[in-house]
Enzyme design. Structure first.
Site, PDB file in Angstrom:
ATOM      1  N   CYS A 243       2.512  -6.297  -3.323  1.00 41.73           N
ATOM      2  CA  CYS A 243       1.445  -6.717  -4.245  1.00 41.73           C
ATOM      3  C   CYS A 243       2.066  -7.411  -5.461  1.00 41.73           C
ATOM      4  CB  CYS A 243       0.649  -5.483  -4.670  1.00 41.73           C
ATOM      5  SG  CYS A 243      -0.246  -5.649  -6.219  1.00 41.73           S
TER       6      CYS A 243
ATOM      7  N   PHE B 139       0.882  -7.993  -8.426  1.00 41.83           N
ATOM      8  CA  PHE B 139       0.611  -7.284  -9.683  1.00 41.83           C
ATOM      9  C   PHE B 139       1.549  -6.079  -9.822  1.00 41.83           C
ATOM     10  CE2 PHE B 139      -3.456  -9.398  -8.683  1.00 41.83           C
ATOM     11  CZ  PHE B 139      -3.584 -10.162  -9.832  1.00 41.83           C
ATOM     12  N   CYS B 140       1.818  -5.394  -8.716  1.00 44.13           N
ATOM     13  CA  CYS B 140       2.762  -4.272  -8.729  1.00 44.13           C
ATOM     14  C   CYS B 140       4.180  -4.778  -8.992  1.00 44.13           C
ATOM     15  CB  CYS B 140       2.719  -3.521  -7.402  1.00 44.13           C
ATOM     16  SG  CYS B 140       1.094  -2.839  -6.990  1.00 44.13           S
TER      17      CYS B 140
ATOM     18  N   TYR C 122       1.585  -1.093  -3.848  1.00 43.72           N
ATOM     19  CA  TYR C 122       1.938  -1.677  -2.561  1.00 43.72           C
ATOM     20  C   TYR C 122       3.174  -2.519  -2.859  1.00 43.72           C
ATOM     21  CZ  TYR C 122      -3.155  -1.071  -1.746  1.00 43.72           C
ATOM     22  OH  TYR C 122      -4.435  -0.585  -1.668  1.00 43.72           O
TER      23      TYR C 122
END
Length: 282
Positions: A17, A19-20, A14
């Protein structure tokens, strides 16, 4: 440096996001080309092939196809692969076995106990971390980014109904939504996340004014970097720099980000990170 085409990467993500964003910052800084597949956060049909149902997921092909899960495992495994010529990527990934645990809420999740370690031999370790303290510091702050900093994002970007709506306007604009789906996601999502952010605020014992926690955390990071280093990694970012930058970057364009820039000392470090990653991308 890797021979052209020797590592084929596809990132399922995403856009908003944190973490992404961490993984993208790492890949961009290391000049690794990768394809992006934007996942629909409601249907998630793009990752129906995977038992692991969270993003980011990185599909890597270095001779054979391989799936890597968890942002910190992805970063540690790929970094190890870039440094070490002894093991295949498949062997390196096997050093990060998933362990099933149960949260306080009774939910089963996968954890990776050694995900902040680079799997290097003594000679390689000495080359990357000339003194033990450098490695310890990097691991400590990578973990801090995952365990603390990332939990300050939602309560801050969904702090008020107005901010929640602005955040979801950005999410829908950057994400993969159909027209009708995007409309409902924007308004229903904003309402839902406004109330969820209040629960997160309580769960993580944040102050009434969650901005104060964000400011304190960011200034704690700036203090740890210190006045005599450009980055925690010295003249170049290390994995902790990339993690913190990746997490904070998802707030760009939102009120929380502007407030952070005004009320903390993060701006010089953040601008240096932007410049070094843009240079690597170019």
């Amino acid at each position: 440096q890797l021979p052209a085409g020797s590592l084929q990467l596809t990132l399922y993500q995403y856009k908003t996001c944190p973490f992404c964003s961490k993984v993208r910052a790492f890949l961009d800084y290391h000049g690794l080309p990768y394809e992006i597949v934007e996942v629909n956060p409601i249907m998630r049909k793009e990752i129906k092939f995977s038992v692991y149902r969270k993003v980011p997921i990185l599909l890597a092909n270095a001779g054979s196809p391989l799936q890597l899960n968890d942002s910190s495992v992805i970063i540690s495994a790929i970094k190890t692969y870039l440094i070490s010529k002894r093991n295949s990527l498949e062997e390196i990934v096997s050093f990060y076995p998933p362990m099933k645990t149960v949260t306080e809420q009774g939910k089963e999740v996968f954890e990776y106990g050694n995900k902040y370690w680079l799997m290097l031999d003594e000679k390689e370790t000495k080359r990357v971390y000339p003194v033990k303290e450098v490695r310890v510091e990097e691991m400590k702050w990578r973990k801090w980014a995952d365990d603390w900093l990332v939990h300050l994002i939602s309560p801050n970007v969904y702090r008020t109904p107005r901010e929640a709506l602005a955040s979801f306007d950005y999410i829908v604009r950057e994400g993969k939504f159909g027209t009708v789906e995007g409309f409902f996601a924007k308004y229903l999502g904003a309402v839902a996340m406004f109330f969820i952010s209040k629960r997160l605020k309580k769960r993580h014992h944040l102050q009434d004014n969650v901005r104060e926690d964000l400011y304190e955390a960011v200034n704690e990071w700036v203090k740890a970097v210190g006045k005599h280093r450009l980055f925690m990694g010295g003249n170049q970012p290390n994995l902790a720099d990339l993690a913190v930058y990746g997490v904070l970057r998802v707030m760009e364009g939102l009120e929380a980000f502007d407030d952070m820039m005004v009320h903390t000392k993060i701006q010089p470090w953040y601008q240096r990170m932007e410049e070094v990653i843009q240079k690597a991308e170019a």
